[in-house]
Design a protein around this motif. Sequence first.
Motif, PDB file in Angstrom:
ATOM      1  N   SER A  53      15.950 -11.990  51.888  1.00 25.77           N
ATOM      2  CA  SER A  53      14.698 -12.501  51.311  1.00 25.77           C
ATOM      3  C   SER A  53      14.198 -13.709  52.091  1.00 25.77           C
ATOM      4  O   SER A  53      12.987 -13.861  52.302  1.00 25.77           O
ATOM      5  N   ASP A  54      15.134 -14.571  52.517  1.00 23.32           N
ATOM      6  CA  ASP A  54      14.749 -15.729  53.326  1.00 23.32           C
ATOM      7  C   ASP A  54      14.120 -15.288  54.640  1.00 23.32           C
ATOM      8  O   ASP A  54      13.138 -15.878  55.095  1.00 23.32           O
ATOM      9  N   ILE A  55      14.690 -14.266  55.254  1.00 28.65           N
ATOM     10  CA  ILE A  55      14.154 -13.765  56.524  1.00 28.65           C
ATOM     11  C   ILE A  55      12.731 -13.254  56.326  1.00 28.65           C
ATOM     12  O   ILE A  55      11.835 -13.568  57.115  1.00 28.65           O
ATOM     13  N   GLU A  56      12.501 -12.498  55.261  1.00 26.89           N
ATOM     14  CA  GLU A  56      11.148 -12.001  54.978  1.00 26.89           C
ATOM     15  C   GLU A  56      10.188 -13.174  54.766  1.00 26.89           C
ATOM     16  O   GLU A  56       9.061 -13.165  55.259  1.00 26.89           O
ATOM     17  N   LYS A  57      10.656 -14.177  54.051  1.00 26.83           N
ATOM     18  CA  LYS A  57       9.812 -15.343  53.782  1.00 26.83           C
ATOM     19  C   LYS A  57       9.521 -16.101  55.080  1.00 26.83           C
ATOM     20  O   LYS A  57       8.389 -16.529  55.310  1.00 26.83           O
ATOM     21  N   LEU A  58      10.537 -16.260  55.930  1.00 28.47           N
ATOM     22  CA  LEU A  58      10.327 -16.928  57.217  1.00 28.47           C
ATOM     23  C   LEU A  58       9.294 -16.200  58.062  1.00 28.47           C
ATOM     24  O   LEU A  58       8.437 -16.832  58.694  1.00 28.47           O
ATOM     25  N   MET A  59       9.363 -14.883  58.076  1.00 25.75           N
ATOM     26  CA  MET A  59       8.390 -14.096  58.843  1.00 25.75           C
ATOM     27  C   MET A  59       6.984 -14.283  58.274  1.00 25.75           C
ATOM     28  O   MET A  59       6.021 -14.412  59.022  1.00 25.75           O
ATOM     29  N   ASP A  60       6.874 -14.317  56.960  1.00 25.64           N
ATOM     30  CA  ASP A  60       5.583 -14.526  56.310  1.00 25.64           C
ATOM     31  C   ASP A  60       5.037 -15.912  56.646  1.00 25.64           C
ATOM     32  O   ASP A  60       3.858 -16.071  56.980  1.00 25.64           O
ATOM     33  N   ILE A  61       5.898 -16.921  56.567  1.00 23.99           N
ATOM     34  CA  ILE A  61       5.490 -18.292  56.885  1.00 23.99           C
ATOM     35  C   ILE A  61       5.006 -18.378  58.329  1.00 23.99           C
ATOM     36  O   ILE A  61       3.935 -18.934  58.610  1.00 23.99           O
ATOM     37  N   ALA A  62       5.799 -17.829  59.253  1.00 24.80           N
ATOM     38  CA  ALA A  62       5.449 -17.894  60.682  1.00 24.80           C
ATOM     39  C   ALA A  62       4.115 -17.208  60.944  1.00 24.80           C
ATOM     40  O   ALA A  62       3.291 -17.708  61.721  1.00 24.80           O
ATOM     41  N   GLU A  66       0.766 -19.070  62.289  1.00 25.20           N
ATOM     42  CA  GLU A  66       0.091 -18.560  63.488  1.00 25.20           C
ATOM     43  C   GLU A  66      -1.397 -18.331  63.231  1.00 25.20           C
ATOM     44  O   GLU A  66      -2.223 -18.497  64.127  1.00 25.20           O
ATOM     45  N   GLU A  67      -1.734 -17.978  62.000  1.00 26.75           N
ATOM     46  CA  GLU A  67      -3.134 -17.763  61.625  1.00 26.75           C
ATOM     47  C   GLU A  67      -3.863 -19.078  61.363  1.00 26.75           C
ATOM     48  O   GLU A  67      -5.052 -19.079  61.076  1.00 26.75           O
ATOM     49  N   GLY A  68      -3.121 -20.196  61.410  1.00 27.00           N
ATOM     50  CA  GLY A  68      -3.751 -21.495  61.233  1.00 27.00           C
ATOM     51  C   GLY A  68      -3.618 -22.105  59.854  1.00 27.00           C
ATOM     52  O   GLY A  68      -4.206 -23.151  59.574  1.00 27.00           O
ATOM     53  N   VAL A  69      -2.842 -21.484  58.980  1.00 32.49           N
ATOM     54  CA  VAL A  69      -2.651 -22.024  57.637  1.00 32.49           C
ATOM     55  C   VAL A  69      -1.665 -23.193  57.717  1.00 32.49           C
ATOM     56  O   VAL A  69      -0.628 -23.096  58.377  1.00 32.49           O
ATOM     57  N   GLN A  70      -1.984 -24.292  57.052  1.00 32.25           N
ATOM     58  CA  GLN A  70      -1.127 -25.478  57.047  1.00 32.25           C
ATOM     59  C   GLN A  70       0.078 -25.265  56.129  1.00 32.25           C
ATOM     60  O   GLN A  70      -0.015 -24.562  55.125  1.00 32.25           O
ATOM     61  N   THR A  71       1.196 -25.908  56.475  1.00 30.77           N
ATOM     62  CA  THR A  71       2.422 -25.726  55.677  1.00 30.77           C
ATOM     63  C   THR A  71       2.254 -26.213  54.241  1.00 30.77           C
ATOM     64  O   THR A  71       2.830 -25.629  53.326  1.00 30.77           O
ATOM     65  N   ASP A  72       1.461 -27.252  54.023  1.00 29.61           N
ATOM     66  CA  ASP A  72       1.208 -27.729  52.654  1.00 29.61           C
ATOM     67  C   ASP A  72       0.532 -26.647  51.817  1.00 29.61           C
ATOM     68  O   ASP A  72       0.861 -26.456  50.647  1.00 29.61           O
ATOM     69  N   GLU A  73      -0.401 -25.958  52.433  1.00 29.98           N
ATOM     70  CA  GLU A  73      -1.116 -24.891  51.737  1.00 29.98           C
ATOM     71  C   GLU A  73      -0.176 -23.709  51.448  1.00 29.98           C
ATOM     72  O   GLU A  73      -0.231 -23.117  50.369  1.00 29.98           O
TER      73      GLU A  73
END
Length: 106
Positions: A53-62, A66-73
């Motif tokens: 699940s962490d791996i899936e989440k990491l891929m989603d975050i990355a 990459e699309e320009g979404v800020q980590t806070d958002e």
Amino acid sequence: MEKSMSYRDKKVMSMGTVCEMTGLSERRIRYYEERKLIFPERTSTGFRKYSFSDIEKLMDIAEKVEEGVQTDEIRRDYRKKETDAELKKKMIRGQLNSHFQRSGFK
């Protein structure tokens, strides 16, 4: 008795394995942890352990970064989804309790 945990949520993979599977650097993964987007477990010796699940989440975050979404958002989005899921569970539980109480079950 503890609920059995899904294999997807068991924290069994090392940082090296996660880096290989995701293509992300250790530095990037630690950054996401610092930003409170991912929460690996720690062994008694301090090594991080991750789940599928962490791996899936990491891929989603990355992908979002990459699309320009800020980590806070991204963090706000995840918290909202968790809150919405908890609310939905409570509503369903309440509906079930109400149904069984009307049916004479206690």
